[in-house]
Design a protein around this motif. Structure first.
Motif, PDB file in Angstrom:
ATOM      1  N   GLU A 102       0.825  -1.202   0.000  1.00  0.00           N
ATOM      2  CA  GLU A 102       0.000   0.000   0.000  1.00  0.00           C
ATOM      3  C   GLU A 102       0.865   1.260   0.000  1.00  0.00           C
ATOM      4  OE1 GLU A 102      -4.365   0.947   1.751  1.00  0.00           O
ATOM      5  OE2 GLU A 102      -2.972  -0.111   3.064  1.00  0.00           O
ATOM      6  N   LYS A 103       2.014   1.168   0.648  1.00  0.00           N
ATOM      7  CA  LYS A 103       2.921   2.319   0.755  1.00  0.00           C
ATOM      8  C   LYS A 103       3.688   2.568  -0.541  1.00  0.00           C
ATOM      9  CE  LYS A 103       6.993   3.896   3.374  1.00  0.00           C
ATOM     10  NZ  LYS A 103       7.947   3.536   4.467  1.00  0.00           N
ATOM     11  N   HIS A 104       4.091   1.493  -1.224  1.00  0.00           N
ATOM     12  CA  HIS A 104       5.037   1.635  -2.330  1.00  0.00           C
ATOM     13  C   HIS A 104       4.456   1.418  -3.727  1.00  0.00           C
ATOM     14  CE1 HIS A 104       8.438   2.094   0.359  1.00  0.00           C
ATOM     15  NE2 HIS A 104       8.099   0.982   1.003  1.00  0.00           N
ATOM     16  N   ILE A 105       3.252   0.849  -3.837  1.00  0.00           N
ATOM     17  CA  ILE A 105       2.702   0.544  -5.164  1.00  0.00           C
ATOM     18  C   ILE A 105       1.452   1.391  -5.402  1.00  0.00           C
ATOM     19  CG2 ILE A 105       1.919  -1.248  -6.738  1.00  0.00           C
ATOM     20  CD1 ILE A 105       3.263  -3.322  -4.984  1.00  0.00           C
ATOM     21  N   ALA A 106       1.527   2.280  -6.366  1.00  0.00           N
ATOM     22  CA  ALA A 106       0.391   3.141  -6.676  1.00  0.00           C
ATOM     23  C   ALA A 106      -0.667   2.360  -7.451  1.00  0.00           C
ATOM     24  CB  ALA A 106       0.862   4.338  -7.497  1.00  0.00           C
ATOM     25  N   GLY A 107      -1.933   2.741  -7.246  1.00  0.00           N
ATOM     26  CA  GLY A 107      -3.017   2.183  -8.041  1.00  0.00           C
ATOM     27  C   GLY A 107      -3.565   0.860  -7.571  1.00  0.00           C
ATOM     28  N   ILE A 108      -3.103   0.374  -6.405  1.00  0.00           N
ATOM     29  CA  ILE A 108      -3.624  -0.897  -5.885  1.00  0.00           C
ATOM     30  C   ILE A 108      -4.075  -0.710  -4.431  1.00  0.00           C
ATOM     31  CG2 ILE A 108      -2.166  -2.259  -7.407  1.00  0.00           C
ATOM     32  CD1 ILE A 108      -1.269  -2.449  -3.827  1.00  0.00           C
ATOM     33  N   ARG A 109      -4.952  -1.593  -3.993  1.00  0.00           N
ATOM     34  CA  ARG A 109      -5.362  -1.609  -2.582  1.00  0.00           C
ATOM     35  C   ARG A 109      -5.365  -3.053  -2.103  1.00  0.00           C
ATOM     36  NH1 ARG A 109     -10.287  -1.116   0.727  1.00  0.00           N
ATOM     37  NH2 ARG A 109     -11.605  -1.248  -1.113  1.00  0.00           N
TER      38      ARG A 109
END
Length: 321
Positions: A102-109
């Motif tokens: 969640e901290k390092h990968i944009a566009g995902i949850r």
């Protein structure tokens, strides 16, 4: 629609022309009301219509011309630009991984699903999960996970990477008054056993050891007494409700008031399906697993062996599109 009609998540997915993962995300966020029947989520027809009406209202409110056109389909991107990533399993290391993702990968949850190893692989086969964790022993080869993955994900393109290794064995009363030291001791008469549910890695480990040592499961008093996680098994032994159970060392240290007899070092691996849309975040997950930041946080948890964390154990050929 009849008032008593209901739909499965798969049927909802087809009706709205969205992925099943998006359906689970809508349920998780409370936007689509649901209830559970056994292991299956269901949505009443009235709740589906209520959701569609809210979606129509929201869509029309955002139209510059205010046109009131029917909503034919709800593509996932229009509902939520954030891609849900379902991660299965119970280990706390998965919660740490989800936090780093969640901290390092944009566009995902990241979404957590607490199911056992075998059920996790089956959920991946059905397209219901993105990252599955597994610790399944194949008694004939002594190999962890890969024999099961190869059999269950036939025809799929995937990558298997190690998360950690950990000790598994027996939970016994404090001081081990019954002197239980080996799998063969489970054949003793009068032992009160507490088990894990079918499909869990601990249940597969027990059943394989019983098979290898010629012990009939019917000999175990409490074989059908099931708990859904390691803490539940350890707690039953600590409280004196059972003499012995199978699980991991970490749960014994959390519960306390019992002893742990290590009998095997199990490998806890992650499986990710390779596809065009998954490649970007899979690469990022591998970077996280191999990073010092992630490993240093895992090192604070006693009982984990991180010597192979982030190591790719198996990668099948790229799928053709």
């Amino acid at each position: 629609m009849p008032g008593d009609m209901s739909y499965t998540t798969e049927e909802i997915s087809k009706l709205l022309k969205i992925s099943k993962l998006t359906v689970y995300d809508l349920i998780k966020k409370g936007e689509l009301s649901s209830y559970r029947v056994g292991k299956q989520m269901r949505v009443d027809a009235a709740d589906l219509e209520a959701y569609k009406q809210r979606a129509r209202t929201k869509t029309n409110a955002n139209r510059p011309d205010g046109a009131n056109q029917p909503l034919r389909s709800l593509p996932s991107a229009s509902i939520n630009a954030i891609r849900p990533i379902v991660i299965t399993g119970h280990d706390i290391g998965l919660d740490i991984l989800a936090k780093h993702m969640e901290k390092h990968i944009a566009g995902i949850r990241p979404l957590r699903s607490f199911v056992g190893s075998l059920d996790s692989l089956i959920s991946m086969y059905r397209g219901e999960s993105d990252i599955v964790s597994t610790h399944l022993l194949d008694g004939d080869t002594g190999e962890y996970n890969l024999p099961y993955i190869r059999r269950l994900l036939v025809g799929s393109s995937y990558i298997v990477v190690n998360l950690l290794s950990r000790n598994a064995g027996l939970y016994v009363e404090q001081g081990n008054p019954l002197q239980l030291e080996h799998w063969t001791d489970l054949s003793r008469q009068g032992l009160r056993f507490v088990n894990r549910e079918k499909g869990s890695g601990a249940r597969v480990l027990l059943d394989e050891q019983l098979r290898l040592h010629g012990i009939n499961p019917g000999q175990l008093d409490g074989y059908d007494n099931e708990q859904t996680n390691h803490l539940g098994v350890a707690s039953k032994v600590a409280s004196g409700e059972a003499d012995v159970g199978v699980g991991i060392e970490k749960a014994a240290s959390i519960v306390g008031q019992l002893d742990f007899i290590p009998l095997i070092r199990e490998r806890y691996d992650l499986v990710m399906l390779k596809s065009t849309e998954n490649q970007a975040w899979i690469h990022s997950v591998l970077q996280i697993l191999q990073s010092m930041e992630f490993k240093q946080e895992l090192q604070t948890i006693s009982g984990y062996d991180l010597s192979r964390t982030g190591e790719i154990l198996l990668e099948t050929l790229e799928p053709s599109f």
